[in-house]
Design a protein around this motif. Structure first.
Motif, PDB file in Angstrom:
ATOM      1  N   LYS A 300       5.548  -7.358  -4.245  1.00  0.00           N
ATOM      2  CA  LYS A 300       6.872  -6.755  -4.137  1.00  0.00           C
ATOM      3  C   LYS A 300       6.798  -5.268  -4.446  1.00  0.00           C
ATOM      4  O   LYS A 300       7.588  -4.477  -3.922  1.00  0.00           O
ATOM      5  CB  LYS A 300       7.847  -7.452  -5.084  1.00  0.00           C
ATOM      6  CG  LYS A 300       8.161  -8.895  -4.691  1.00  0.00           C
ATOM      7  CD  LYS A 300       9.190  -9.507  -5.633  1.00  0.00           C
ATOM      8  CE  LYS A 300       9.522 -10.940  -5.205  1.00  0.00           C
ATOM      9  NZ  LYS A 300      10.509 -11.570  -6.123  1.00  0.00           N
ATOM     10  N   LYS A 301       5.883  -4.885  -5.330  1.00  0.00           N
ATOM     11  CA  LYS A 301       5.714  -3.476  -5.677  1.00  0.00           C
ATOM     12  C   LYS A 301       4.732  -2.826  -4.711  1.00  0.00           C
ATOM     13  O   LYS A 301       3.581  -3.237  -4.619  1.00  0.00           O
ATOM     14  CB  LYS A 301       5.204  -3.333  -7.114  1.00  0.00           C
ATOM     15  CG  LYS A 301       6.172  -3.774  -8.178  1.00  0.00           C
ATOM     16  CD  LYS A 301       5.672  -3.435  -9.567  1.00  0.00           C
ATOM     17  CE  LYS A 301       4.430  -4.221  -9.932  1.00  0.00           C
ATOM     18  NZ  LYS A 301       4.034  -3.984 -11.340  1.00  0.00           N
ATOM     19  N   GLN A 333       8.943   0.886  -2.337  1.00  0.00           N
ATOM     20  CA  GLN A 333       8.528  -0.067  -1.307  1.00  0.00           C
ATOM     21  C   GLN A 333       7.850   0.624  -0.126  1.00  0.00           C
ATOM     22  O   GLN A 333       7.821   0.094   0.973  1.00  0.00           O
ATOM     23  CB  GLN A 333       9.737  -0.853  -0.807  1.00  0.00           C
ATOM     24  CG  GLN A 333      10.364  -1.752  -1.844  1.00  0.00           C
ATOM     25  CD  GLN A 333       9.455  -2.917  -2.211  1.00  0.00           C
ATOM     26  OE1 GLN A 333       8.820  -3.518  -1.354  1.00  0.00           O
ATOM     27  NE2 GLN A 333       9.387  -3.233  -3.496  1.00  0.00           N
TER      28      GLN A 333
END
Length: 451
Positions: A300-301, A333
């Motif tokens: 996600k990072k 992102q």
């Protein structure tokens, strides 16, 4: 210090006579991964923008073995590394996928080589065998035992082979010194890839692994260790960067746990977290800001940071923050996985592995245009490069997508090599020539008018 390999030359000494002179103009050379400043940018105005497997090809030289290290250029010489397997080497599959781990160490003899080619003709000048024997560790299917790009100061060339050692040669191919390195396990047995860097009289390299991660400084003249510090990190593949900013000189080392900056004596200066779980991209600086990115595709990072000089201590962002006193901006992102980003003019371009291009304002981090699908782009590992108002992106199929640099997404053309090639090395450029390494050789691309 210990000599690990025996040097062998493929040309007579007489042919090498007179090769010791070196130019002093930095623009004529491409001495390290991504060239001067690790930025991937050339200010030359006579580099090619159009080519194919036959068009505008000044020369092509086949290379034995496998190596994903980039070529580097100094004067009339091109330096590369490769490793030749006396047995069979499994052919890699292109793209991002699971199942490429190969935990079994090969049992066939390999030869680790440093090669020098003539920039104008592609003909071999010399070849030195750094080491011959069995590999010390396993490797991911898509990696190679020669993925670290060498570096040169115009007097010597330094080749780093992970899990083996560092080898120093003079410009005629004579081994000056070598320094063995311990064998360490990497994450999922993927192997190593971070390249060495030079600054002053020192050679710096990072070895981030699963057992004993280190940042090391060697005397470039002798190979003697100056300092060696332990890092609280696991496996990463990012090349360090020497940042000479307005306040001081820093060694920047991206990592999964922290991005850390050290002074030239190995003393920690500052650190910050927030990276993805795998860090590959090379940092660089432009117009007073340092750019660091990390973007493992399953995380996600995927952050992209711009850092101001002068920080101390822990400067990590809070959960909802995108800037602070020393982090000018962060796009949480935006980061790519394998390729490094590139700043050209006042814009920062992000090439994503799966075939997208995005653009941000380099000073503010504001999005200029979001992810644009590259038509038939597919898989990208090599980092983009720029010159003459254009951004170039090479995919694993050997197709280079040429974009107009600017605030609008505009694909100008595509330049394709042969259908059966594979490209993962980032190209080099100097003296009007573009060098593209493939899985089987190296192309020198040059405008026809110069031939």
């Amino acid at each position: 210090m210990r000599i690990l390999g025996k040097t062998s030359h493929i040309l007579a000494v007489a042919v090498l006579t007179g090769l010791g002179s070196t130019p002093t103009h930095g623009g004529e050379n491409w001495p390290q991964f991504r060239g001067p400043g690790a930025r991937g940018v050339s200010e030359e105005t006579d580099l090619p923008t159009l080519w194919s497997a036959t068009e505008n090809v000044a020369w092509k030289q086949e290379l034995a073995g496998r190596g994903w290290s980039s070529p580097i250029i100094w004067g009339d010489r091109v330096f590369l590394t490769t490793v030749v397997n006396e047995g069979e080497t499994e052919k890699p599959k292109k793209g991002l996928y699971f199942g490429g781990n190969r935990p079994t160490v090969p049992t066939t003899v390999h030869s680790w080589k440093v090669i020098c080619l003539n920039l104008n003709t592609g003909k071999p000048m010399w070849e030195s065998v750094a080491y011959q024997g069995l590999p010390k560790g396993p490797l991911h299917l898509k990696n190679s035992y020669a993925s670290e790009t060498p570096v040169t100061d115009g007097q010597r060339v330094y080749a780093y082979f992970g899990n083996l050692g560092i080898f120093c040669y003079d410009m005629q191919g004579n081994e000056v010194w070598s320094q063995p390195l311990p064998v360490t396990k990497t994450r999922y047995d993927w192997g190593s890839a971070a390249s060495p860097v030079l600054h002053g009289d020192r050679l710096y390299f990072v070895n981030d692994n699963e057992e004993d991660s280190r940042l090391v400084a060697l005397d470039k003249r002798t190979g003697d260790e100056i300092w060696n510090i332990k890092r609280d990190e696991k496996s990463n593949w990012a090349t360090p960067y020497i940042w000479e900013n307005e306040l001081r000189t820093e060694i920047i080392t991206p990592g999964t746990g922290k991005v850390r900056a050290y002074d030239l004596d190995g003393k920690p200066l500052y650190e910050f977290g927030g990276m993805s779980s795998i860090t590959i991209a090379t940092p660089y600086a432009d117009s007073g800001l340092l750019y660091v990115s990390s973007g493992y595709v399953l995380d996600k990072k995927k952050p992209l940071f711009a850092i101001r000089p002068g920080a101390t201590g822990d400067i990590s962002l809070g959960k909802e923050e995108t800037s602070n006193d020393y982090i000018a901006w962060c796009q949480k992102q935006a980061g790519p996985y394998n390729p490094s980003t590139i700043v050209y003019g006042d814009l920062l371009y992000v090439l994503l592995d799966r075939g997208f291009l995005a653009c941000y304002d380099a000073k503010t981090g504001k999005q200029v245009y979001g992810k644009q699908r590259i038509p038939n782009g597919k898989n990208f590992t090599a980092s983009p490069w720029a010159y003459e108002g254009k951004i170039f992106c090479l995919n694993e199929d050997g197709v280079t997508f040429v974009f107009r640099a600017g605030r609008e997404y505009e694909l100008l053309r595509t330049n394709s090599l042969t259908d059966d090639t594979m490209c993962m090395a980032t190209p080099a450029m100097a003296q009007g020539k573009l060098l593209i390494r493939t899985d089987s050789g190296i192309y020198c691309i040059e405008r026809a008018a110069k031939k």
